[in-house]
Design an enzyme around this catalytic site. Sequence first.
Site, PDB file in Angstrom:
ATOM      1  CE  LYS A  78     -21.831 -21.053   5.592  1.00  0.00           C
ATOM      2  NZ  LYS A  78     -20.949 -21.838   6.459  1.00  0.00           N
ATOM      3  N   GLY A 174     -15.647 -36.605  -2.116  1.00  0.00           N
ATOM      4  CA  GLY A 174     -15.076 -35.259  -2.065  1.00  0.00           C
ATOM      5  C   GLY A 174     -13.743 -35.239  -1.356  1.00  0.00           C
ATOM      6  CG  LEU A 175     -10.746 -37.251  -2.230  1.00  0.00           C
ATOM      7  CD1 LEU A 175      -9.935 -38.047  -3.245  1.00  0.00           C
ATOM      8  CD2 LEU A 175     -10.498 -37.772  -0.818  1.00  0.00           C
ATOM      9  N   GLY A 176     -11.561 -32.480  -0.995  1.00  0.00           N
ATOM     10  CA  GLY A 176     -11.062 -31.129  -0.788  1.00  0.00           C
ATOM     11  C   GLY A 176     -10.153 -31.098   0.425  1.00  0.00           C
ATOM     12  CG  HIS A 177      -8.372 -27.386   1.653  1.00  0.00           C
ATOM     13  ND1 HIS A 177      -7.096 -27.563   1.193  1.00  0.00           N
ATOM     14  CD2 HIS A 177      -8.826 -26.256   1.060  1.00  0.00           C
ATOM     15  CE1 HIS A 177      -6.779 -26.595   0.353  1.00  0.00           C
ATOM     16  NE2 HIS A 177      -7.814 -25.793   0.251  1.00  0.00           N
ATOM     17  CB  VAL A 178     -12.653 -31.075   5.146  1.00  0.00           C
ATOM     18  CG1 VAL A 178     -13.196 -31.989   6.247  1.00  0.00           C
ATOM     19  CG2 VAL A 178     -12.591 -29.640   5.651  1.00  0.00           C
ATOM     20  N   GLY A 179     -11.854 -33.325   3.141  1.00  0.00           N
ATOM     21  CA  GLY A 179     -11.996 -34.711   2.731  1.00  0.00           C
ATOM     22  C   GLY A 179     -10.667 -35.443   2.636  1.00  0.00           C
ATOM     23  CE1 TYR A 180      -5.444 -37.051  -1.168  1.00  0.00           C
ATOM     24  CE2 TYR A 180      -4.106 -36.499   0.743  1.00  0.00           C
ATOM     25  CZ  TYR A 180      -4.269 -37.189  -0.444  1.00  0.00           C
ATOM     26  OH  TYR A 180      -3.273 -38.020  -0.907  1.00  0.00           O
TER      27      TYR A 180
END
Length: 340
Positions: A78, A174-180
């Site tokens: 990482k 959380g509604l980022g790219h993955v969450g949404y």
Amino acid sequence: MFKQMEAARLESLHIAQDEKTGLRGIIAIHSTRRGPALGGCRFLSYPNEQAALQDAIRLAQGMSYKAALAGLELGGGKSVILRPAHVDDRAALFEAFGRFIDSLDGRYITAMDSGTSSEDMDCIAQYTQHVTSTTRAGDPSPHTALGVFAGLRATAAARFGSDDLDGLRVAIQGLGHVGYALAEHLQAAGAELFVSDIDAGKVQLAVEQLGARAVASEALLSTPCDILAPCGLGGVLDRSTVAKLRCGAIAGAANNQLANPEMGDELDARGILYAPDYVINAGGLIYVALTHQGRNSGEITAQLSHISQRLTEIYAEAQAHKRSPARVADSLAERLVFAD
């Protein structure tokens, strides 16, 4: 620093600074036993250098475990770039980071992560081939969401006796790219959605497009639901929040959801089934790894099926040996990573 490396069984740590661009970067390589260490690059504001170092080390370890349990011939690493208050030339900063990566001779492959984009990866790619998630390679987020959705169904089957999500109450933090994207899959499957995000616009979009119910961020974790899906940053499950949970299972996309390993035991003691985060969210890693290797979409889809299969195995072993799924996953990953 060395105590932290020893505790995580970290293979190596690399630090670079470039005065001209303002780059201050850390690359943590947990293991290259199974192959080159692959892991995303974070570009975030950290309270101090120690916090950045700790984030890099812990995430690198998680990437090793994730790759091993996903069946990939890769190690884990990482990188974090400490985001300065002002960036004069973002492209130049990431180009400098590309030169830093290239100096490691292929031992580390980077990808997009929190705070970075495909365009940033394009800048890195000008100076090294050891990068994926470029605009040409594509965004891994949809594949992360697909893997989490499959893992959530496996979790529902283990906890409630059926993988049918129709009518199941799922709370998404959380509604980022993955969450949404996960919310879209769940809505199509008939789940009842409760959502929160620090961005009110994303919440409103989910309400209008997906029929979700908006919940204040501070109340989401204590919302009564069948499955809680943490899809933001890590560390959300600590002693305080775990005590407030009112869910039957936890299955989400966020990395490092447990503030410490003991929280996995606490969840198990409360009868809350926990999907180990680095198992359920491996879809993005699978996509970037196989894309980097030139594999086709069919091979990627086939590899994604390992996520639900692996979770089912972990749940069965956890039940048979009266251990938390988090402990079972760690033990299994360590055996695979450090096998002689």
